[in-house]
Design a protein around this motif. Structure first.
Motif, mmCIF file in Angstrom:
data_model
loop_
_atom_site.group_PDB
_atom_site.id
_atom_site.type_symbol
_atom_site.label_atom_id
_atom_site.label_comp_id
_atom_site.label_asym_id
_atom_site.label_seq_id
_atom_site.Cartn_x
_atom_site.Cartn_y
_atom_site.Cartn_z
ATOM 1 N N ASP A 1 3.990 5.342 -31.874
ATOM 2 C CA ASP A 1 2.699 4.807 -31.412
ATOM 3 C C ASP A 1 1.772 5.936 -30.972
ATOM 4 O OD1 ASP A 1 4.053 1.796 -29.852
ATOM 5 O OD2 ASP A 1 3.423 2.229 -31.910
ATOM 6 N N VAL A 2 2.329 6.921 -30.277
ATOM 7 C CA VAL A 2 1.509 8.062 -29.832
ATOM 8 C C VAL A 2 0.931 8.778 -31.044
ATOM 9 C CG1 VAL A 2 1.571 10.325 -28.705
ATOM 10 C CG2 VAL A 2 2.758 8.406 -27.660
ATOM 11 N N ILE A 3 1.766 8.993 -32.046
ATOM 12 C CA ILE A 3 1.310 9.693 -33.261
ATOM 13 C C ILE A 3 0.195 8.900 -33.945
ATOM 14 C CG2 ILE A 3 2.016 10.407 -35.591
ATOM 15 C CD1 ILE A 3 4.809 11.036 -34.355
ATOM 16 N N LEU A 4 0.396 7.582 -34.041
ATOM 17 C CA LEU A 4 -0.603 6.745 -34.712
ATOM 18 C C LEU A 4 -1.918 6.729 -33.932
ATOM 19 C CD1 LEU A 4 1.611 3.710 -35.801
ATOM 20 C CD2 LEU A 4 0.375 5.280 -37.312
ATOM 21 N N MET A 5 -1.811 6.617 -32.608
ATOM 22 C CA MET A 5 -3.037 6.487 -31.798
ATOM 23 C C MET A 5 -3.780 7.807 -31.682
ATOM 24 S SD MET A 5 -2.139 4.161 -28.506
ATOM 25 C CE MET A 5 -1.043 2.786 -28.622
ATOM 26 N N SER A 6 -3.023 8.890 -31.586
ATOM 27 C CA SER A 6 -3.677 10.177 -31.322
ATOM 28 C C SER A 6 -3.980 10.942 -32.599
ATOM 29 C CB SER A 6 -2.799 11.041 -30.417
ATOM 30 O OG SER A 6 -1.596 11.376 -31.114
ATOM 31 N N GLY A 7 -3.268 10.591 -33.682
ATOM 32 C CA GLY A 7 -3.415 11.337 -34.924
ATOM 33 C C GLY A 7 -2.729 12.697 -34.858
ATOM 34 N N GLU A 8 -1.999 12.962 -33.785
ATOM 35 C CA GLU A 8 -1.357 14.255 -33.583
ATOM 36 C C GLU A 8 0.056 14.214 -34.141
ATOM 37 O OE1 GLU A 8 -2.643 17.308 -31.966
ATOM 38 O OE2 GLU A 8 -0.922 17.729 -33.279
ATOM 39 N N GLU A 9 0.388 15.234 -34.960
ATOM 40 C CA GLU A 9 1.738 15.278 -35.540
ATOM 41 C C GLU A 9 2.519 16.519 -35.131
ATOM 42 O OE1 GLU A 9 1.766 12.280 -39.145
ATOM 43 O OE2 GLU A 9 3.354 13.508 -38.285
ATOM 44 N N ARG A 10 1.786 17.534 -34.614
ATOM 45 C CA ARG A 10 2.452 18.804 -34.316
ATOM 46 C C ARG A 10 3.435 18.637 -33.162
ATOM 47 N NH1 ARG A 10 -2.647 22.392 -33.154
ATOM 48 N NH2 ARG A 10 -3.249 20.365 -32.311
ATOM 49 N N GLU A 11 4.647 19.136 -33.381
ATOM 50 C CA GLU A 11 5.698 18.982 -32.378
ATOM 51 C C GLU A 11 5.300 19.595 -31.039
ATOM 52 O OE1 GLU A 11 9.377 20.590 -33.762
ATOM 53 O OE2 GLU A 11 9.550 19.115 -35.381
#
Lengths: 241, 317
Positions: free
Chosen positions: B117-127
């Motif tokens: 959900d965080v990835i989807l909402m923020s668009g952030e993928e970098r570890e």
């Protein structure tokens, strides 16, 4: 009543118990009704249980469903049962799906009824609800266990709070460090938290068992464990807890 | 975000946070907390934000779901709460991560789904950035992301058992991480496997080995990596290796350890013996160069070794 959070094992036993209670001719309440503790008790909250029913004589039956009968009856249920004896028209039972010595001793020690859910939609009455045995030795054990539990709780909470404080400072402390260093630091905090919680839960269960078995020697060991903490090191002055 | 004084909130107006993935609480683990609250009350207020539903105040928990759950069991009338301003959905989710820093309370599957959900909402993928945002370690983020690559049906199985003690779980996160690694190694190293079986098929078959009791440990799947290494290095004939890998997939009753032992186990043992023989040869040469006189014990040991070597090579001693 929402059972959204309910452990499926407990749910399964609860459903079976409800069916058996209705089959026995009781009026099953849609949701347990909170019952005030008798005057003079210092317990917080009210008596509720997992299931309640009314029998033909208008007696309110309160049931605590315990899916794991190998664990001792916890202190909060014991206290609830003991307080209920001062109330007219209320009886308290523990419901299990198999009987163990520890759960039977626990129920007997506080005067709870003990019901075993059978395969054929009945509840077998293993123990009748009754007045607890006014055993002086048990009373002393109970008092000592209460004191140890407070110390356990206090020591655990202090250390968890201190650890949480460390976590809140992670960003600041690890600013500029490689991410692998930060990760190790966070891992350490998580492990410390886990260690305190697991240690605390284990000792709490041991306390329940010691009270059930009226085992003063076990309380001595628990006290040593509380003093030593989860690392087994005797607390020095200045240490938290 | 502002923090107000403590407010005593009616229990029936409190709601769990929709972003808190935890669904079940182990009953026994809550007993300590119930006892503590029954005796001393709730010493640490929960954290919640106010919202309005049908004209009535409701309070959504940010932290304190266990305390709230125990309060219901104990039939408390109110619960002390610090009220904060309502967060945005992403803020809400990140706060859940950072408040509940004890990931032991969250099974990896819960962490993974929330991270998604965080990835989807923020668009952030970098570890690295996800680690900073959530407070998770990069290793945990990697593991969570790997788990998320599992087919939905398998994820559902993991979720359905997340509340159970590890000792009774069948569909554990670590099982699937081992399966994921084994499947990935097979697919990358053996295109023949890739073309014969879908990823979902392989994962399901491997999971069945656990379900039907054909594994000694979830780490048995690491033998798959060793098998592939043996094929790559020529220790095992490639066709024989592919045949063994296929059998491992199609025959649920075969464990990775069995397949490995039958196919590559002997080859590795021989490799090991060969290395030890080389080492011993070297040591003997060095010793001979010193021209020292062997003791009786050494003579007996070497004679016994020679007898075994002769038997192995099919000669009389």
């Amino acid at each position: 009543m929402s059972h959204e959070f309910e452990d499926p094992r407990k749910k399964e036993l609860r459903v079976r118990a409800e069916a058996a209670i209705e089959a026995a001719g009781h009026e099953l309440l849609a949701a347990p009704v909170p019952i005030d503790y008798p005057d003079g008790t210092s317990l917080k909250g009210r008596i509720r249980g997992d299931i309640q029913s009314l029998d033909g004589a208008g007696i309110r039956h309160v049931y605590f469903v315990r899916p794991d009968s190998e664990r001792p009856l916890p202190e909060w249920i014991r206290s609830t049962v003991l307080a209920s004896h001062s109330l007219d028209g209320v009886v308290v039972h523990v419901v299990v799906d198999s009987v163990s010595e520890i759960i039977e001793d626990g129920a007997r020690s506080c005067g709870a009824g003990l019901l075993v859910a059978t395969e054929d939609v009945t509840l077998e009455q293993r123990l009748e609800p009754t007045e607890p045995d006014p055993d002086a030795a048990r009373a002393a054990i109970i008092d000592r266990a209460k004191d140890l539990r407070r110390r356990l709780s206090s020591k655990t909470n202090l250390n968890l709070t201190a650890n949480q404080q460390r976590f809140s400072e992670v960003k600041q402390l690890t600013d500029g460090m490689p991410s692998s260093t930060r990760d190790k630091y966070v891992d350490g905090i998580e492990q410390t938290d886990r260690m305190w919680r697991q240690w605390s839960e284990r000792l709490s269960s041991d306390l329940d068992r010691a009270v059930t078995e009226v085992d003063g020697d076990a309380l001595d060991l628990i006290e040593s464990s509380i003093n030593a903490g989860p690392l087994g090191i005797e607390a020095e002055e200045g240490d938290v807890g | 975000m502002t923090t107000e004084q403590i407010t005593h909130v009616p229990i029936e107006r409190v709601r769990k946070n929709p972003q808190n993935p935890r669904r079940y609480f182990n009953e026994e683990r809550l007993d300590l907390l119930r006892t503590s609250i029954q005796e001393e009350g709730i010493l640490v207020p929960v954290i919640a934000y106010r919202t309005e539903v049908d004209g009535q105040d409701e309070f959504v928990l940010m932290d304190g779901e266990r305390r709230w759950r125990c309060s219901i069991d104990l039939a408390l009338k109110t619960i002390p709460a610090h009220l904060i301003d309502p967060p945005t959905p992403l803020e809400n989710l990140l706060k859940m991560f950072n408040i509940h820093f004890t990931r032991d309370d969250w099974p990896l599957i819960s962490v993974a789904l929330s991270l998604q959900d965080v990835i989807l909402m923020s668009g952030e993928e970098r570890e690295s950035r996800l680690a900073e945002m959530t407070g998770l370690t990069r290793a945990t983020i990697r593991r969570a992301k790997r788990l998320l690559t599992m087919p939905p049906d398998e994820l559902a199985l993991i979720q359905s058992e997340a509340h159970l003690d590890r000792s009774v779980q069948v569909h554990r996160e670590d099982l699937y991480l081992e399966i994921e690694a084994a499947e990935s190694v097979l697919r990358n190293a053996l295109p023949e496997i890739d073309s014969s079986f879908t990823r979902e098929e392989v994962i399901r078959q491997f999971a069945r080995k656990r379900e039907e009791g054909h594994l000694e440990a979830v780490t048995d799947f690491r033998k798959v990596g060793r098998l592939v290494k043996a094929i790559d290095s020529g220790l095992v004939d490639r066709d024989a290796g592919i045949s063994a890998a296929s059998a491992l997939i199609t025959q649920v009753e075969l464990s990775p350890a069995e397949v490995f032992d039958k196919t590559a186990g002997q080859a590795y043992e021989q490799l090991d013996l060969s290395r030890k023989a080389e080492l011993l040869t070297l040591q003997l040469r060095e010793w001979l160069a010193k021209a020292a006189e062997p003791t009786d014990t050494l003579r007996e040991s070497l004679a016994a070794l020679l007898a075994e070597i002769d038997r192995l090579l099919g000669q009389d001693s």
